[in-house]
Scaffold this active site. Structure first.
Site, mmCIF file in Angstrom:
data_model
loop_
_atom_site.group_PDB
_atom_site.id
_atom_site.type_symbol
_atom_site.label_atom_id
_atom_site.label_comp_id
_atom_site.label_asym_id
_atom_site.label_seq_id
_atom_site.Cartn_x
_atom_site.Cartn_y
_atom_site.Cartn_z
ATOM 1 N N TYR A 112 0.835 -1.202 0.000
ATOM 2 C CA TYR A 112 0.000 0.000 0.000
ATOM 3 C C TYR A 112 0.869 1.251 0.000
ATOM 4 C CZ TYR A 112 -3.340 3.568 1.054
ATOM 5 O OH TYR A 112 -4.094 4.708 0.967
ATOM 6 N N TRP A 114 1.226 5.605 -1.823
ATOM 7 C CA TRP A 114 0.870 6.559 -2.871
ATOM 8 C C TRP A 114 1.849 6.607 -4.037
ATOM 9 C CZ3 TRP A 114 -2.145 11.439 -3.262
ATOM 10 C CH2 TRP A 114 -3.424 11.286 -2.714
HETATM 11 N N1 LIG Z 1 -2.041 8.453 12.163
HETATM 12 C C1 LIG Z 1 -2.448 8.489 10.890
HETATM 13 N N2 LIG Z 1 -1.906 7.648 10.002
HETATM 14 C C2 LIG Z 1 -2.309 7.680 8.716
HETATM 15 C C3 LIG Z 1 -3.302 8.591 8.286
HETATM 16 C C4 LIG Z 1 -3.882 9.458 9.255
HETATM 17 O O1 LIG Z 1 -4.788 10.263 8.954
HETATM 18 N N3 LIG Z 1 -3.411 9.387 10.541
HETATM 19 N N4 LIG Z 1 -3.690 8.617 6.980
HETATM 20 C C5 LIG Z 1 -3.539 7.407 6.204
HETATM 21 C C6 LIG Z 1 -3.718 7.671 4.773
HETATM 22 S S1 LIG Z 1 -5.192 8.412 4.321
HETATM 23 C C7 LIG Z 1 -2.819 7.314 3.833
HETATM 24 S S2 LIG Z 1 -3.240 7.459 2.184
HETATM 25 C C8 LIG Z 1 -1.523 6.718 4.205
HETATM 26 C C9 LIG Z 1 -0.359 7.158 3.305
HETATM 27 O O2 LIG Z 1 0.666 6.240 3.400
HETATM 28 P P1 LIG Z 1 1.740 6.083 2.227
HETATM 29 O O3 LIG Z 1 1.117 6.286 0.902
HETATM 30 O O4 LIG Z 1 2.462 4.802 2.461
HETATM 31 O O5 LIG Z 1 2.695 7.316 2.557
HETATM 32 P P2 LIG Z 1 3.786 8.059 1.654
HETATM 33 O O6 LIG Z 1 4.643 8.803 2.605
HETATM 34 O O7 LIG Z 1 3.123 8.813 0.576
HETATM 35 O O8 LIG Z 1 4.618 6.834 1.098
HETATM 36 C C10 LIG Z 1 4.930 6.658 -0.228
HETATM 37 C C11 LIG Z 1 6.383 6.171 -0.300
HETATM 38 O O9 LIG Z 1 6.671 5.868 -1.655
HETATM 39 C C12 LIG Z 1 7.954 6.359 -1.989
HETATM 40 N N5 LIG Z 1 7.960 6.610 -3.432
HETATM 41 C C13 LIG Z 1 7.472 7.668 -4.103
HETATM 42 N N6 LIG Z 1 7.675 7.529 -5.424
HETATM 43 C C14 LIG Z 1 8.274 6.333 -5.591
HETATM 44 C C15 LIG Z 1 8.734 5.625 -6.739
HETATM 45 O O10 LIG Z 1 8.620 6.058 -7.867
HETATM 46 N N7 LIG Z 1 9.300 4.398 -6.510
HETATM 47 C C16 LIG Z 1 9.440 3.872 -5.265
HETATM 48 N N8 LIG Z 1 9.989 2.667 -5.160
HETATM 49 N N9 LIG Z 1 9.039 4.530 -4.180
HETATM 50 C C17 LIG Z 1 8.465 5.738 -4.335
HETATM 51 C C18 LIG Z 1 8.121 7.620 -1.174
HETATM 52 O O11 LIG Z 1 9.490 7.927 -1.001
HETATM 53 C C19 LIG Z 1 7.380 7.260 0.119
HETATM 54 O O12 LIG Z 1 8.239 6.772 1.102
HETATM 55 O O13 LIG Z 1 -1.217 7.045 5.572
HETATM 56 C C20 LIG Z 1 -2.236 6.639 6.456
HETATM 57 N N10 LIG Z 1 -1.761 6.822 7.817
HETATM 58 N N1 LIG Z 2 -1.321 18.627 2.374
HETATM 59 C C1 LIG Z 2 -1.779 17.361 2.329
HETATM 60 N N2 LIG Z 2 -3.000 17.115 1.824
HETATM 61 C C2 LIG Z 2 -3.469 15.831 1.767
HETATM 62 C C3 LIG Z 2 -2.691 14.733 2.202
HETATM 63 C C4 LIG Z 2 -1.396 15.029 2.748
HETATM 64 O O1 LIG Z 2 -0.661 14.124 3.173
HETATM 65 N N3 LIG Z 2 -0.984 16.336 2.785
HETATM 66 N N4 LIG Z 2 -3.174 13.455 2.099
HETATM 67 C C5 LIG Z 2 -4.265 13.198 1.168
HETATM 68 C C6 LIG Z 2 -4.916 11.928 1.477
HETATM 69 S S1 LIG Z 2 -4.098 10.479 1.095
HETATM 70 C C7 LIG Z 2 -6.157 11.834 1.991
HETATM 71 S S2 LIG Z 2 -6.878 10.296 2.208
HETATM 72 C C8 LIG Z 2 -6.923 13.020 2.343
HETATM 73 C C9 LIG Z 2 -7.565 12.842 3.713
HETATM 74 O O2 LIG Z 2 -8.522 13.804 3.947
HETATM 75 P P1 LIG Z 2 -9.177 13.894 5.384
HETATM 76 O O3 LIG Z 2 -9.302 12.558 5.969
HETATM 77 O O4 LIG Z 2 -10.413 14.692 5.265
HETATM 78 O O5 LIG Z 2 -8.040 14.740 6.131
HETATM 79 P P2 LIG Z 2 -7.590 15.010 7.613
HETATM 80 O O6 LIG Z 2 -6.696 16.188 7.523
HETATM 81 O O7 LIG Z 2 -7.046 13.774 8.225
HETATM 82 O O8 LIG Z 2 -8.921 15.360 8.401
HETATM 83 C C10 LIG Z 2 -9.681 16.529 8.150
HETATM 84 C C11 LIG Z 2 -10.059 17.178 9.448
HETATM 85 O O9 LIG Z 2 -10.938 16.358 10.181
HETATM 86 C C12 LIG Z 2 -10.879 16.777 11.538
HETATM 87 N N5 LIG Z 2 -11.246 15.666 12.414
HETATM 88 C C13 LIG Z 2 -10.463 14.672 12.874
HETATM 89 N N6 LIG Z 2 -11.170 13.851 13.685
HETATM 90 C C14 LIG Z 2 -12.420 14.342 13.731
HETATM 91 C C15 LIG Z 2 -13.639 13.936 14.382
HETATM 92 O O10 LIG Z 2 -13.710 12.937 15.092
HETATM 93 N N7 LIG Z 2 -14.734 14.686 14.138
HETATM 94 C C16 LIG Z 2 -14.716 15.792 13.359
HETATM 95 N N8 LIG Z 2 -15.861 16.445 13.173
HETATM 96 N N9 LIG Z 2 -13.599 16.215 12.762
HETATM 97 C C17 LIG Z 2 -12.467 15.495 12.932
HETATM 98 C C18 LIG Z 2 -9.456 17.203 11.770
HETATM 99 O O11 LIG Z 2 -9.418 18.380 12.564
HETATM 100 C C19 LIG Z 2 -8.881 17.361 10.382
HETATM 101 O O12 LIG Z 2 -8.210 18.574 10.155
HETATM 102 O O13 LIG Z 2 -6.075 14.161 2.383
HETATM 103 C C20 LIG Z 2 -5.303 14.314 1.202
HETATM 104 N N10 LIG Z 2 -4.712 15.627 1.238
HETATM 105 MO MO LIG Z 3 -5.152 8.705 2.010
#
Ligand SMILES: Nc1nc2c(c(=O)[nH]1)N[C@H]1C(S)=C(S)[C@@H](COP(=O)(O)OP(=O)(O)OC[C@H]3O[C@@H](n4cnc5c(=O)[nH]c(N)nc54)[C@H](O)[C@@H]3O)O[C@H]1N2
Ligand SMILES: Nc1nc2c(c(=O)[nH]1)N[C@H]1C(S)=C(S)[C@@H](COP(=O)(O)OP(=O)(O)OC[C@H]3O[C@@H](n4cnc5c(=O)[nH]c(N)nc54)[C@H](O)[C@@H]3O)O[C@H]1N2
Ligand SMILES: [Mo]
Length: 768
Positions: A112, A114
């Site tokens: 998993y 991005w």
């Molecule tokens: N506590 C907490 N944890 C969360 C979340 C949260 O809200 N709270 N959000 C979750 C969510 S929504 C998501 S989507 C995940 C994200 O989790 P990930 O998608 O695993 O996070 P990234 O840091 O984007 O990791 C992508 C990795 O791919 C590598 N990479 C980029 N391009 C390439 C390439 O071309 N080749 C190779 N081999 N590697 C590459 C980058 O260096 C990076 O280390 O995290 C989740 N974890």
């Molecule tokens: N700059 C930046 N943008 C991103 C990403 C990133 O890594 N960096 N990641 C992308 C990815 S993979 C994803 S999946 C999306 C995720 O998008 P979201 O899941 O919507 O993003 P978050 O910032 O985790 O959460 C949005 C807000 O929800 C509020 N929140 C948290 N818990 C609760 C709760 O229990 N109740 C309520 N009402 N509010 C709460 C928090 O204050 C937070 O700022 O974002 C994307 N956009």
């Molecule tokens: Mo995500």
């Protein structure tokens, strides 16, 4: 050579790379982008960062003893540099061995993550294509973004379009909506991003355009800044994790006061009567009224009642961010959002109803091109072996265990080899200390990475990958743009494209031609472009030939600007019946009920989360931890760039805390603090702000994990990775999704010497 400008694109937008004497030196925004993201600067700088992996490496004792080496040394002992042919032979040998001795199910290639915006070189897809040709592997289904949402919505609405979009457009909201009630707000920070890239960052423009039109906004969130100041929202700082109770309180008021829409419920939904018994407390004696909701959520009853009346009195639109379902019982706020909107009866009307993910990603609320985004084909797995995405530690720790998942039962295979390419579990997974223990179970861990992330550090064999600036590609998302990503510089160090790495491995394993289909990089790009060009033509959209596209650097499709989700269903509920068993919106789902899950019954309910400010545990750990998406990077990506690093507090990740909570603990702005609970501990830098509601702290995700005793569970993370604190449990038996927003912590001032951050340094190397 002088200076050149080269077009590229990324998850954070398109830009020009400034190249001087063969080196990338800067980034200039795409000319049509009104809100370019600063992350492009970090991307260019990170290319040459000292955290870059310069060549292949093998963990010392793995090189000496192979799979018989001590796995508990993973992450702790030094690496030995090797040449590419040694590394590739080792990887091919391990794959062959595990396949032969244990079968393909013993290979975990979920991977998993991005990866990059480039669709040809999309690392995870390349791995999947590769293992599918090798006979398959155990993989992951659903996403960390949206596991609960995408599993529950097909039961309620027939598919998961409500989650991924297209949703009701911002243009329609601007013109028709009187009141926007936003659970989790619509934080601007997240709108920088779309998976596969974005052209104009249009949602930032759209959101700004909602200001000054007389639309009222209510932001229900622990963080005031979750709605931009210009929208002058009323802020209701609810206790995290209690949104379902608030929605029930609103629904109760509507029904009790006769403000609901029985005609809509009759015509377009099933099961309201069953739900109504629960809502009114007919069976358990507890009406889910505003007073009940107030005592759970901390929002007073009169505010909830008045809000319900306001919602019924105007065209109202409910938005629920994805974050709400990244929590224990995360299916419930999603399902209950739909039910609340159904009770109001405005679903499918212009600017009315509900939507998910507004403020989660740029795409939501933007019109959608009818042409599917370009994607590399990954083929099909000959075996059917998978886990729900976030059950990775459970899988590794407990082979043979059977779990429930969405009406099925899954028995975990015994994993011998883990292959990760394009993701970072030591960023994304919950309870990293548990992951460290789980990670010691397999015999072999293979990782392709660009940087020395923890996932690379905890591998046995590390293969250095190129960044997107070092190869040609095409970026495409559900945004209306598609971008050429032109190679700007030569590969750095000995880095290779993942595509070429897999092609070389496929050669050793005897299926190179199937993997490459005989196409080079540019031949693939031409081929994939031609496939979507023909699809576009079938939709009456004319796209230029490849040469013209490559030269111009992008194409942009026209999109529908006035779209209202489920308007077709509203207009013709029989002809446009939903793909649910009843063809209607399912307020009660016979199917979900038939699974018999105590943690996800047949209609939405409030169930106490495993941890919240109302649970007994809050006596010891008095603060709720929100670990939301980071403002200045993408997950862990670009934490090693200057934009993210500049915002650190004494080198640590900033933790937002309410001044009164800080004062009670003797914490001042800028202090280094220690966050802890029974799962782990990390340092962070205190930032005091009254935009943070009392009893809640925010530590954004993505600070690179920096344990003081690498390889051991239970160590102090010096940097501020919230996942040493989060809880590794499934949302419910239905989706088994991750619950990173469900965590209680305590915070104290750190009075000892502040340790140096080591996460961005290279790991120890021996025998060079
Ligand atoms: N506590 C907490 N944890 C969360 C979340 C949260 O809200 N709270 N959000 C979750 C969510 S929504 C998501 S989507 C995940 C994200 O989790 P990930 O998608 O695993 O996070 P990234 O840091 O984007 O990791 C992508 C990795 O791919 C590598 N990479 C980029 N391009 C390439 C390439 O071309 N080749 C190779 N081999 N590697 C590459 C980058 O260096 C990076 O280390 O995290 C989740 N974890
Ligand atoms: N700059 C930046 N943008 C991103 C990403 C990133 O890594 N960096 N990641 C992308 C990815 S993979 C994803 S999946 C999306 C995720 O998008 P979201 O899941 O919507 O993003 P978050 O910032 O985790 O959460 C949005 C807000 O929800 C509020 N929140 C948290 N818990 C609760 C709760 O229990 N109740 C309520 N009402 N509010 C709460 C928090 O204050 C937070 O700022 O974002 C994307 N956009
Ligand atoms: Mo995500």
């Amino acid at each position: 050579m002088g200076e050149r400008l080269v077009r590229t694109a990324s998850h954070w937008g398109a830009f020009w790379v400034e190249v001087r004497d063969g080196r990338a030196v800067g980034a200039r925004p795409f000319e049509k982008d009104a809100h370019p993201s600063p992350l492009a600067q970090s991307q260019v700088a990170a290319v040459y960062d000292s955290s870059r992996i310069d060549r292949p490496y093998v963990r010392k004792s793995f090189l000496e003893h192979g799979a018989a080496s001590d796995p508990t040394q993973r992450g702790a002992e030094p690496f030995v540099p090797v040449d590419w042919s040694t590394a590739l032979a080792l990887v091919a040998g391990e794959l062959g061995r595990v396949k032969r001795d244990h079968g393909n199910r013993a290979i975990f290639a979920g991977s998993y993550g991005w990866s990059s915006a480039g669709r040809l070189h999309h690392a995870k897809s390349l791995l999947h294509r590769f293992v599918n040709l090798m006979g398959g592997a155990t993989v992951q289904v659903d996403t960390y973004s949206n596991a609960a949402g995408s599993v529950i919505t097909p039961h309620v609405l027939g598919d998961s379009h409500a989650i991924g979009g297209p949703g009701t457009t911002f243009d329609s909201i601007a013109e028709n909506t009187g009141l926007v009630v936003s659970f989790g707000g619509m934080p601007l920070k997240n709108l920088q991003i779309d998976a596969g890239g974005t052209g104009e960052h249009a949602s930032q423009t759209s959101l700004a355009a909602l200001a000054g039109r007389g639309i009222e906004f209510v932001c229900i969130s622990p963080l005031r800044s979750d709605l931009p100041d210009e929208l002058k929202a009323e802020w209701l700082p609810a206790i995290p994790g209690t949104d379902t109770a608030i929605m029930l309180g609103l629904a109760h008021t509507l029904v009790a006061e006769g403000l609901h829409a029985p005609a809509f419920l009759d015509r377009y939904t099933v099961g309201f009567d069953r739900f109504q018994r629960y809502l009114m407390g007919l069976d358990d004696g507890q009406p889910k009224d505003a007073a009940w909701a107030a005592q759970i959520s901390g929002i007073d009853a009169e505010t909830i009642r008045k809000l319900a009346r306001r919602m019924a009195g105007t065209r109202s639109f409910i938005t629920t961010t994805w974050s709400l379902q990244r929590a224990d019982h995360g299916e419930q706020p999603i399902w209950m959002t739909v039910v609340l909107a159904a009770i109001l009866g405005q679903i499918g009307l212009p600017g009315g109803g509900f939507g998910f993910g507004y403020g989660s990603m740029n795409r939501m609320g933007q019109g959608r091109s009818p042409v599917a985004p370009l994607n590399r084909p990954v083929g099909r797995s000959p075996i059917n072996s998978y886990i729900p995405v976030a059950r990775i530690s459970d899988l590794l720790l407990h082979p043979g265990t059977t779990i429930d998942y969405n009406g099925t039962r899954i028995t975990f295979p015994e994993i011998k080899l883990v292959y990760w390419c394009g993701g970072n579990p030591f960023h994304h997974h919950q309870d990293i200390n548990r992951l460290v223990r789980a990670w010691q179970k397999p015999e072999t861990v293979i990782v392709h990475e660009i940087f020395w992330t923890s996932t690379a550090r905890y591998a046995d064999i590390v293969l250095p990958a190129t960044t997107t600036l070092e190869r040609n590609d095409i970026a495409a998302s559900s945004d209306r743009y598609m971008f050429a990503m032109q190679q700007a510089i030569e590969p750095v160090g000995q880095a290779r494209n993942d595509f070429d790495i897999f092609a070389a491995l496929a050669e050793q394993l005897g299926f190179r031609d199937d993997f490459t289909e005989g196409r080079s990089e540019m031949e693939w790009l031409r081929h994939l472009y031609e496939v979507v060009r023909q699809q576009a033509a079938r939709h009456g959209i004319e796209r230029p030939d490849f040469e013209t596209f490559w030269q111009t650097g992008y194409v942009a499709d026209p999109v529908e600007r006035h779209y209202d989700f489920l308007s077709a269903y509203r207009a013709d509920p029989d002809g446009q019946a939903l793909r649910t068993p009843s063809g209607r919106i399912e307020i009660f789902s016979e199917r979900v009920a038939s699974f018999g899950y105590d943690d996800c019954p047949g209609h939405p309910v409030w169930i106490e989360p495993a941890e919240w400010l109302g649970s007994p545990k809050a006596a010891r750990f008095k603060l709720h931890l929100i670990s939301n998406q980071p403002t200045l990077r993408l997950h862990g990506q670009l934490d090693n760039g200057p934009v993210s690093r500049a915002a650190k507090v004494r080198g640590r990740e900033p933790v937002l805390i309410n001044p009164r909570d800080a004062a009670e603990r003797g914490i001042a702005d800028g202090d280094v603090v220690r966050l802890f609970n029974e799962r782990g501990a990390c340092l962070a830098g205190a930032v005091l702000t009254d935009a943070m509601s009392r009893g809640v702290v925010q530590l954004q995700t993505g600070a690179w994990y920096d344990p003081d005793r690498p390889g051991e569970a239970g160590t102090l993370d010096r940097h501020g990775n919230p996942n040493v604190l989060t809880l590794d449990k499934g949302t419910s038996k239905l989706a088994q999704g991750p619950i990173s927003q469900t965590a209680l912590v305590e915070v104290e001032r750190w009075n000892q010497a502040v340790p140096a951050i080591r996460a961005f340094e290279r790991p120890a190397v021996s025998g060079a």
